[in-house]
Structures are given as structure tokens and as C-alpha cells.
Design a protein around this motif. Sequence first.
Motif, PDB file in Angstrom:
ATOM      1  N   THR A 174       0.847  -1.193   0.000  1.00  0.00           N
ATOM      2  CA  THR A 174       0.000   0.000   0.000  1.00  0.00           C
ATOM      3  C   THR A 174       0.880   1.240   0.000  1.00  0.00           C
ATOM      4  O   THR A 174       1.807   1.353   0.801  1.00  0.00           O
ATOM      5  N   VAL A 175       0.577   2.149  -0.911  1.00  0.00           N
ATOM      6  CA  VAL A 175       1.341   3.393  -1.020  1.00  0.00           C
ATOM      7  C   VAL A 175       0.362   4.563  -1.083  1.00  0.00           C
ATOM      8  O   VAL A 175      -0.835   4.385  -1.320  1.00  0.00           O
ATOM      9  N   THR A 176       0.888   5.756  -0.853  1.00  0.00           N
ATOM     10  CA  THR A 176       0.098   6.982  -0.959  1.00  0.00           C
ATOM     11  C   THR A 176       0.507   7.715  -2.229  1.00  0.00           C
ATOM     12  O   THR A 176       1.702   7.954  -2.449  1.00  0.00           O
ATOM     13  N   LEU A 177      -0.473   8.037  -3.055  1.00  0.00           N
ATOM     14  CA  LEU A 177      -0.166   8.722  -4.315  1.00  0.00           C
ATOM     15  C   LEU A 177       0.412  10.100  -4.062  1.00  0.00           C
ATOM     16  O   LEU A 177      -0.106  10.875  -3.244  1.00  0.00           O
ATOM     17  N   GLY A 178       1.464  10.430  -4.809  1.00  0.00           N
ATOM     18  CA  GLY A 178       1.997  11.779  -4.809  1.00  0.00           C
ATOM     19  C   GLY A 178       1.382  12.579  -5.943  1.00  0.00           C
ATOM     20  O   GLY A 178       0.297  12.250  -6.434  1.00  0.00           O
ATOM     21  N   THR A 179       2.081  13.575  -6.388  1.00  0.00           N
ATOM     22  CA  THR A 179       1.551  14.453  -7.446  1.00  0.00           C
ATOM     23  C   THR A 179       2.149  14.133  -8.811  1.00  0.00           C
ATOM     24  O   THR A 179       1.815  14.797  -9.792  1.00  0.00           O
ATOM     25  N   GLU A 180       3.023  13.141  -8.894  1.00  0.00           N
ATOM     26  CA  GLU A 180       3.707  12.884 -10.160  1.00  0.00           C
ATOM     27  C   GLU A 180       2.788  12.160 -11.140  1.00  0.00           C
ATOM     28  O   GLU A 180       2.407  11.013 -10.940  1.00  0.00           O
ATOM     29  N   ARG A 181       2.431  12.861 -12.192  1.00  0.00           N
ATOM     30  CA  ARG A 181       1.578  12.327 -13.244  1.00  0.00           C
ATOM     31  C   ARG A 181       1.791  13.172 -14.488  1.00  0.00           C
ATOM     32  O   ARG A 181       2.374  14.255 -14.420  1.00  0.00           O
ATOM     33  N   GLY A 182       1.351  12.696 -15.614  1.00  0.00           N
ATOM     34  CA  GLY A 182       1.573  13.466 -16.825  1.00  0.00           C
ATOM     35  C   GLY A 182       0.475  13.266 -17.843  1.00  0.00           C
ATOM     36  O   GLY A 182      -0.092  12.185 -17.953  1.00  0.00           O
ATOM     37  N   ALA A 183       0.174  14.333 -18.584  1.00  0.00           N
ATOM     38  CA  ALA A 183      -0.809  14.298 -19.667  1.00  0.00           C
ATOM     39  C   ALA A 183      -0.085  14.701 -20.937  1.00  0.00           C
ATOM     40  O   ALA A 183       0.361  15.828 -21.078  1.00  0.00           O
ATOM     41  N   GLY A 184       0.058  13.774 -21.837  1.00  0.00           N
ATOM     42  CA  GLY A 184       0.844  13.982 -23.042  1.00  0.00           C
ATOM     43  C   GLY A 184       1.675  12.731 -23.276  1.00  0.00           C
ATOM     44  O   GLY A 184       1.920  11.958 -22.343  1.00  0.00           O
ATOM     45  N   TRP A 185       2.111  12.503 -24.471  1.00  0.00           N
ATOM     46  CA  TRP A 185       2.830  11.270 -24.778  1.00  0.00           C
ATOM     47  C   TRP A 185       4.030  11.075 -23.856  1.00  0.00           C
ATOM     48  O   TRP A 185       4.823  11.991 -23.640  1.00  0.00           O
ATOM     49  N   HIS A 186       4.124   9.869 -23.328  1.00  0.00           N
ATOM     50  CA  HIS A 186       5.196   9.522 -22.396  1.00  0.00           C
ATOM     51  C   HIS A 186       5.767   8.183 -22.840  1.00  0.00           C
ATOM     52  O   HIS A 186       5.025   7.234 -23.102  1.00  0.00           O
ATOM     53  N   SER A 187       7.079   8.095 -22.949  1.00  0.00           N
ATOM     54  CA  SER A 187       7.693   6.851 -23.404  1.00  0.00           C
ATOM     55  C   SER A 187       7.758   5.834 -22.273  1.00  0.00           C
ATOM     56  O   SER A 187       7.965   6.186 -21.105  1.00  0.00           O
ATOM     57  N   LEU A 188       7.560   4.580 -22.629  1.00  0.00           N
ATOM     58  CA  LEU A 188       7.588   3.475 -21.684  1.00  0.00           C
ATOM     59  C   LEU A 188       8.736   2.538 -22.040  1.00  0.00           C
ATOM     60  O   LEU A 188       9.287   2.596 -23.138  1.00  0.00           O
ATOM     61  N   TYR A 189       9.057   1.668 -21.111  1.00  0.00           N
ATOM     62  CA  TYR A 189      10.092   0.678 -21.379  1.00  0.00           C
ATOM     63  C   TYR A 189       9.681  -0.179 -22.573  1.00  0.00           C
ATOM     64  O   TYR A 189       8.525  -0.598 -22.682  1.00  0.00           O
ATOM     65  N   GLY A 190      10.629  -0.424 -23.453  1.00  0.00           N
ATOM     66  CA  GLY A 190      10.337  -1.231 -24.634  1.00  0.00           C
ATOM     67  C   GLY A 190      10.045  -0.412 -25.868  1.00  0.00           C
ATOM     68  O   GLY A 190       9.656  -0.973 -26.908  1.00  0.00           O
ATOM     69  N   GLY A 191      10.208   0.920 -25.783  1.00  0.00           N
ATOM     70  CA  GLY A 191      10.015   1.763 -26.957  1.00  0.00           C
ATOM     71  C   GLY A 191       8.566   1.960 -27.353  1.00  0.00           C
ATOM     72  O   GLY A 191       8.263   2.159 -28.532  1.00  0.00           O
ATOM     73  N   VAL A 192       7.653   1.895 -26.380  1.00  0.00           N
ATOM     74  CA  VAL A 192       6.234   2.153 -26.645  1.00  0.00           C
ATOM     75  C   VAL A 192       5.806   3.382 -25.857  1.00  0.00           C
ATOM     76  O   VAL A 192       6.587   3.961 -25.096  1.00  0.00           O
ATOM     77  N   TYR A 193       4.530   3.783 -26.019  1.00  0.00           N
ATOM     78  CA  TYR A 193       4.103   5.073 -25.482  1.00  0.00           C
ATOM     79  C   TYR A 193       2.714   4.999 -24.855  1.00  0.00           C
ATOM     80  O   TYR A 193       1.896   4.137 -25.204  1.00  0.00           O
ATOM     81  N   THR A 194       2.485   5.936 -23.933  1.00  0.00           N
ATOM     82  CA  THR A 194       1.149   6.129 -23.360  1.00  0.00           C
ATOM     83  C   THR A 194       0.824   7.613 -23.423  1.00  0.00           C
ATOM     84  O   THR A 194       1.715   8.450 -23.218  1.00  0.00           O
ATOM     85  N   PRO A 195      -0.430   7.988 -23.703  1.00  0.00           N
ATOM     86  CA  PRO A 195      -0.789   9.410 -23.764  1.00  0.00           C
ATOM     87  C   PRO A 195      -0.899  10.069 -22.389  1.00  0.00           C
ATOM     88  O   PRO A 195      -1.062  11.281 -22.308  1.00  0.00           O
ATOM     89  N   ALA A 196      -0.836   9.297 -21.310  1.00  0.00           N
ATOM     90  CA  ALA A 196      -0.919   9.861 -19.965  1.00  0.00           C
ATOM     91  C   ALA A 196      -0.493   8.788 -18.977  1.00  0.00           C
ATOM     92  O   ALA A 196      -0.461   7.599 -19.303  1.00  0.00           O
ATOM     93  N   TYR A 197      -0.165   9.202 -17.750  1.00  0.00           N
ATOM     94  CA  TYR A 197       0.212   8.231 -16.728  1.00  0.00           C
ATOM     95  C   TYR A 197       0.027   8.836 -15.340  1.00  0.00           C
ATOM     96  O   TYR A 197      -0.041  10.055 -15.169  1.00  0.00           O
ATOM     97  N   ILE A 198      -0.057   7.963 -14.348  1.00  0.00           N
ATOM     98  CA  ILE A 198      -0.074   8.358 -12.936  1.00  0.00           C
ATOM     99  C   ILE A 198       0.965   7.487 -12.244  1.00  0.00           C
ATOM    100  O   ILE A 198       0.931   6.255 -12.358  1.00  0.00           O
ATOM    101  N   THR A 199       1.892   8.092 -11.528  1.00  0.00           N
ATOM    102  CA  THR A 199       2.906   7.319 -10.820  1.00  0.00           C
ATOM    103  C   THR A 199       2.316   6.724  -9.545  1.00  0.00           C
ATOM    104  O   THR A 199       1.737   7.440  -8.729  1.00  0.00           O
ATOM    105  N   ILE A 200       2.463   5.410  -9.387  1.00  0.00           N
ATOM    106  CA  ILE A 200       2.029   4.744  -8.152  1.00  0.00           C
ATOM    107  C   ILE A 200       3.187   4.778  -7.162  1.00  0.00           C
ATOM    108  O   ILE A 200       3.073   5.324  -6.068  1.00  0.00           O
TER     109      ILE A 200
END
Length: 233
Positions: free
Chosen positions: A130-156
Motif C-alpha cells: 500500500t502506497v500513498t499517491l503523490g503528485t507525479e503524473r503526466g498528460a501527453g505522450w510519455h515513453s515506456l520501457y520497450g520503446g512504446v508510449y502512453t498518452p498519460a500516466y499516474i505514478t504509483i
Amino acid sequence: MHIRTICITCLCAALLSGCSAHQPEAPAAEPSATPTATPAETSVPENTSLPSVLGDWDPTDPLYGSDPSADGTALGCVGSDAVVNVIVYMNQGVTAVYDQDGTLIRALLCSPGKDRSCYGSWSGYSDEKTVTLGTERGAGWHSLYGGVYTPAYITIYDAILFHCVPYYSMSRDTLEVEEYKKLGTPASLGCIRLALGDLVWLYNHVGPGSTVTLSYSQTYEGDIPEAAELPES
């Protein structure tokens, strides 16, 4: 004769004195114009609305999310400061959001890590984290491991994110369809994958300070959500 001369002299002096007293006054100087204050420039707040990469996505598009009727409001700033509780039921592929009283708000289909080894030494000590969410998140293309992408993310925590099913490139037409079909089963390298529309909803309704529990021991008792069918190619 002498007296008359004196009188004439006095009369002339009086007349001259009178003329001097009635000379027109010099016009008063016009008041100088009051300088107009120049208004200070107002800084324009940065635009934090829906990023262009998602600007024309259609929330009714099956690829958008598992629930086309769900809220598809803009990514950008955190849409809600709601502090809620999130449980990711790792064995069932369900991410459930609860209010502070434990009432289910919404369940989302997801793909957690392929196995516990994705989470390193944590899996050797406990069935839950169990963790507490911080403020780190992004809206816009973000690169992921393996050379793929997500348009947004929330850091757990650390490099573990909530993100959507990956895209091969920074284009909405390059969804990894085979990975989309795996929603509901373990499939990722550790992050929690969601359909894009579900990620949008999570982004807007789960604020910093919320708790997230990744659990192998708990069982989700509700109805398992279904992924939207992909259009035939």
C-alpha cells in the motif's frame, strides 16, 4: 500758474497710476496633463487543458475505454482533489476505486504485471503493498520501457505507473491491439494498464493523497467489468 502746473502734474500721475492698476493679468499657465498610468502586464496562466494528442478522441470510440458512457473529461490538471482508496486486485485484473467509507465508486478492467517477479523483492515479503499517491503524473505522450508510449500516466511508486494499453508510436492509430485484448489478465512488465478512457477517468477522480493497494490476497466480489469489443479491421 505754479499751482495749476502742480495740479496738472498730479492729475497725470493719478491717471497713469489708474492705467497701471487695470492692466490685464497675464493668463494663468494651463495645468500640465496628468500622466496616465500604464497598466501592469498580467501574466496569462499556462494552459493546462486537454493535451492536443487527445483533443479529438471520441469517448464513444470502443478503443477509448471499457465504458463508453463514462466521464471522458479533459486530462490536464488533476480534475479532482478527492482522496479515495484504490485496490488493484492483481489476480483478477480489476482496479477498484472506493470512497473513504468503503463504498465502491467504480471498477476498471486492468492488466497488472505478468507475475510477482515484476515487483522485485516486495513480492517475497508480502501479498500486498500500500502506497500513498503523490503528485507525479503526466498528460501527453510519455515513453515506456520497450520503446512504446502512453498518452498519460499516474505514478504509483518508483517506476510503477497507471497507464493505458501501450501504443507503438505517438499516434492514436498505433494501439497494441493484442495487448488491449489481454485486459483483465496479467500482461505488463509491472505497471497497471488500463483502457485509455478508464485512465482518463482515474486521472480526473483520484487525487494525490489517495491510497493504492496492490493486492494478491484480496478478492474482488463485484461484477468484473468487460473490455469494449474492438472494431473489425
